[in-house]
Enzyme design. Structure first.
Site, PDB file in Angstrom:
ATOM      1  N   TYR A  70       0.854  -1.186   0.000  1.00  0.00           N
ATOM      2  CA  TYR A  70       0.000   0.000   0.000  1.00  0.00           C
ATOM      3  C   TYR A  70       0.887   1.232   0.000  1.00  0.00           C
ATOM      4  O   TYR A  70       1.854   1.305   0.762  1.00  0.00           O
ATOM      5  CB  TYR A  70      -0.909   0.028   1.231  1.00  0.00           C
ATOM      6  CG  TYR A  70      -2.355  -0.143   0.841  1.00  0.00           C
ATOM      7  CD1 TYR A  70      -2.958   0.795  -0.001  1.00  0.00           C
ATOM      8  CD2 TYR A  70      -3.110  -1.227   1.268  1.00  0.00           C
ATOM      9  CE1 TYR A  70      -4.274   0.639  -0.394  1.00  0.00           C
ATOM     10  CE2 TYR A  70      -4.423  -1.383   0.883  1.00  0.00           C
ATOM     11  CZ  TYR A  70      -5.001  -0.447   0.043  1.00  0.00           C
ATOM     12  OH  TYR A  70      -6.296  -0.591  -0.352  1.00  0.00           O
ATOM     13  N   THR A 242      -3.297   5.813 -21.959  1.00  0.00           N
ATOM     14  CA  THR A 242      -3.158   4.476 -21.405  1.00  0.00           C
ATOM     15  C   THR A 242      -1.735   4.025 -21.731  1.00  0.00           C
ATOM     16  O   THR A 242      -1.041   4.654 -22.532  1.00  0.00           O
ATOM     17  CB  THR A 242      -4.171   3.490 -22.030  1.00  0.00           C
ATOM     18  OG1 THR A 242      -4.102   3.613 -23.443  1.00  0.00           O
ATOM     19  CG2 THR A 242      -5.577   3.768 -21.559  1.00  0.00           C
TER      20      THR A 242
END
Ligand code: DSN
Length: 430
Positions: A70, A242
């Site tokens: 995280y 992208t």
């Protein structure tokens, strides 16, 4: 694909099923499906313009233990401990991205193209602000203001199309709409437009009303990185992309912008629209940017364009109409009306012989979006496999025969065998 130290490390694992097995997946249900999908990719000709085959290095980075971490926040300013190593990864990804696109600032955290566009809008717009974007039916994207997308409900949308005769961007119309509606943001860039995009012209128009310019370069990012399509910078204030289309990286996205918008963009990504970044994917983006900075990437992109042009011209010789008369990039739209077949029927006929593509509206299409009058073809994937002009002529022949003989099961079975044989000559993961 060029062998690097990383790929040599894993060169013992050569076939798709071996790659899957070396991932130590004990879940045989999923392992079998991964193997099946790998085999499907190896044995079909992929003409989907937005897809590509990334390197094993990119896949390895994406499948690494970085997925466990995280890291909400940005390098040096995280909301979790233990981010020293992944901070380095993200900093490298940012620097490589900036270098590749000559960008003043880069955010490499967006999970996907739509999320990148959402964060970019949130950074510079308020709900109800006016945006000007290209309509989906004429080549734009859902996030450029389509009514069923957040962009079409949160903002006051004005859409431009293409010129009804030339099917090129119609700058007279774009300028007239800009002057009439005074958008706060103009969005350029497309999902189904085969000609060069003049970012400078867009910027000149935006300046007339003090609008910001955002370039969605998702489709052409690889060509821009290779210097084969004009860059959105310094003309655009923001560019989104992208990373998995012509850029040939992992599935994900990036936002680049001018320095003065950096803080707003970063805040709009996290905490504005996303939580924890996918650090494994950011590592894979860094690997892909490194590959794109290699001179061999330019050679690859040149072949992508030559292949698209050869495929389009070969189909034209067989009587197919190409929207806008041809292509300057990696894709083109085939207008199938002269062949009396819908886009959907052609897509199905081609899928039946192992050629994958996506049906596409043609400009001002009268057919429903589910049916369409066209198909979109792109060459990034076949070019990555090493196919060149000779194979493009062969592919045009296979496409034509599959469409023309779509009711003839024997003919389709024969074409399928030819497709498989061609695929075997050009394996994706050797
Ligand atoms: N869905 C992509 C494409 O196929 O062009 C755009 O996001």
């Amino acid at each position: 694909m060029k062998q690097t130290a990383f790929s040599k490390l894993f060169s013992a694992f050569t076939s798709p099923s071996q790659i899957a097995r070396t991932s130590m997946i004990q879940d045989t249900t999923i392992l079998d499906l991964i193997t099946k999908e790998s085999n499907r990719q190896e044995t079909t000709l992929n003409l989907i313009a937005s897809e590509n085959n990334c390197s094993i290095e990119v896949m390895r980075a994406s499948a690494s233990p970085l997925t466990n971490k995280y890291a909400e926040g940005y390098p040096g300013k995280r909301y979790y401990a233990g981010c020293e190593v992944i901070d380095e990864v993200e900093k490298i990804a940012i620097e490589r991205c900036k270098k590749l696109f000559n960008a003043e600032h880069a955010n490499v955290q967006p999970h996907a193209g739509s999320q990148a566009n959402m964060a970019a809008y949130f950074a510079v717009l308020k709900p109800g602000d006016t945006i000007l974007g290209m309509s989906l039916a004429e080549g734009g994207h859902l996030t450029h203001g389509h009514p069923v997308n957040f962009s079409g409900t949160v903002y006051n949308v004005v859409q431009y199309k293409v010129h009804p005769e030339t099917h090129l961007l119609d700058f007279d119309e774009i300028e007239a709409l800009t002057l009439a509606h005074k958008p706060k943001l103009i969005i350029c860039g497309a999902s189904a437009y085969s000609r060069t995009i003049d970012f400078e012209r867009f910027a000149q128009i935006a300046k007339k009303v003090g609008a910001l310019l955002m370039a969605d370069i998702a489709h052409i990012a690889g060509l821009i990185a290779a210097g084969l399509h004009p860059s959105p910078f310094p003309h655009a204030d923001i560019a989104t992309s992208t990373t998995h289309k012509t850029l040939r990286g992992p599935r994900g996205a990036i936002i680049m912008c001018k320095k003065e918008l950096a803080e707003k963009i970063d805040k709009a990504v996290m905490p504005g629209t996303q939580g924890g970044p996918f650090m494994n994917v950011i590592a894979a983006k860094a690997v892909a940017f490194h590959e794109a900075l290699d001179p061999s990437f330019k050679e690859y992109q040149k072949q992508v364009i030559v292949n698209a042009q050869t495929l389009a011209q070969s189909l034209q010789k067989k009587g197919y109409d190409i929207v806008a008369g041809g292509t300057d990039n990696h894709l083109f739209i085939v207008d199938l009306r002269s062949k009396n077949v819908s886009g959907r029927a052609a897509e199905i006929a081609l899928a039946n012989v192992g050629i994958t593509c996506s049906r596409s509206c043609i400009p001002f299409d009268t057919a429903k979006p589910w049916i369409t009058s066209g198909v979109r073809f792109g060459t990034p994937s076949l070019s990555t496999r090493g196919m060149k002009e000779a194979e493009m002529k062969q592919v045009a022949d296979l496409v034509d025969r599959a469409i023309m003989h779509r009711e003839d099961a024997d003919a389709l079975a024969g074409i399928s065998q030819e497709v498989k044989a061609l695929c075997e000559l050009f394996p994706i993961y050797k």
